[in-house]
Scaffold this active site. Structure first.
Site, PDB file in Angstrom:
ATOM      1  CD  GLU A  58      34.265   2.428 -66.277  1.00 42.06           C
ATOM      2  OE1 GLU A  58      35.098   1.852 -65.562  1.00 42.06           O
ATOM      3  OE2 GLU A  58      34.177   2.257 -67.499  1.00 42.06           O
ATOM      4  CG  ASP A  72      42.382   2.046 -61.823  1.00 43.24           C
ATOM      5  OD1 ASP A  72      41.883   1.949 -62.949  1.00 43.24           O
ATOM      6  OD2 ASP A  72      41.722   1.992 -60.775  1.00 43.24           O
TER       7      ASP A  72
END
Length: 266
Positions: A49, A60
């Site tokens: 990824e 995030d």
């Protein structure tokens, strides 16, 4: 079959749990990104990824936010990411690569242009965090070009929506282990095992679990009920500050190999 489908089929046949590491493209050193990708595969990664640096990565936590900031400060953009995937493909034609990021860079690049260039480079799928199902029509050019859209599900996902996600999932369905940001430390496998088992029974695609997976112990616990484990923030944190290609590769191997061993031993 796509590379992602082929890889998960092989894992199932072998009775193994997939290992999906996340790294931010261009961090810690842009010119060593391809070497890092190869090191991840050497250490046991089944799928990579690759994060596309973005200025406002809302899903995030601080670790990956800072990684994006460092990469952007060094001038890393979507063109670089696609070029690195193409370079990676010169030596590795089998390991699936999923680009994880946000809609804005793709929209600026142009959906059709991005789709064509991504497929040509060897990208297999995209995980666009801020593109909900209701807006996914904009991704039609990506799907038409053969890119698989990786969907996200979470503990807060309503039953009707979960059924929709399970029906539309392709490549793999990414289950966020708790309601929060990447890198948080609240993973409780007992809370999510039954939920993941239910999703796996209904989903058209394998189920990977991420957010909060930090080490071999937590990865092994998840291996008991998931098709794959995604690990990102702890790896990105481990790589931060490394400057030479050899050091970056060694840190990646030292981090991933115990996790790979734990997954294979479960």
């Amino acid at each position: 079959m796509s590379r992602i489908d082929q890889r998960f089929a092989a894992l199932k046949n072998a009775g193994r749990t997939g290992l999906i590491p996340f790294v931010t493209a261009g961090d810690p050193v842009p010119e060593h990104t391809v070497a890092l990708m190869h090191a991840l595969v050497d250490a046991g990664a089944d799928l990579i990824e690759l994060g596309v640096p973005f200025s406002d990565p809302m899903a995030d936590g601080p670790v990956i936010q800072h990684a994006s900031e460092r990469a952007i400060a060094k001038g890393v953009g979507l063109d670089d990411v696609l070029r690195w995937v193409a370079e990676f493909r010169q030596r590795d034609a089998a390991t699936p690569v999923v680009l994880m990021g946000y809609l804005n860079p793709v929209e600026i690049h142009g959906y059709k242009r991005f789709a064509q260039e991504a497929v040509k480079a060897g990208v297999d799928g995209v995980l666009l965090v801020d593109c909900p199902l209701e807006e996914s029509a904009v991704l039609a050019p990506l799907k038409a070009a053969g890119l698989q859209q990786i969907l996200l599900a979470a503990p807060t996902t309503a039953p009707a929506r979960m059924a929709q996600l399970c029906g539309m999932a392709e490549g793999f369905l990414y289950y966020v282990s708790f309601a929060g940001i990447t890198g948080a430390g609240r993973l409780s496998t007992s809370d999510i095992a039954a939920r993941v088992a239910d999703i796996r029974a209904r989903a058209k695609a394998p189920v990977a679990v991420g957010f909060g997976v930090r080490d071999a112990h937590s990865a092994k616990a998840i291996a008991g009920f998931a098709d794959a484990v995604v690990i990102g923030s702890a790896l990105v944190e481990r790589l931060a500050g490394a400057a030479q290609a050899g050091e970056i590769a060694e840190r990646a191997r030292e981090f991933l190999q115990p996790i790979r061993a734990a997954l294979d031993a479960h």
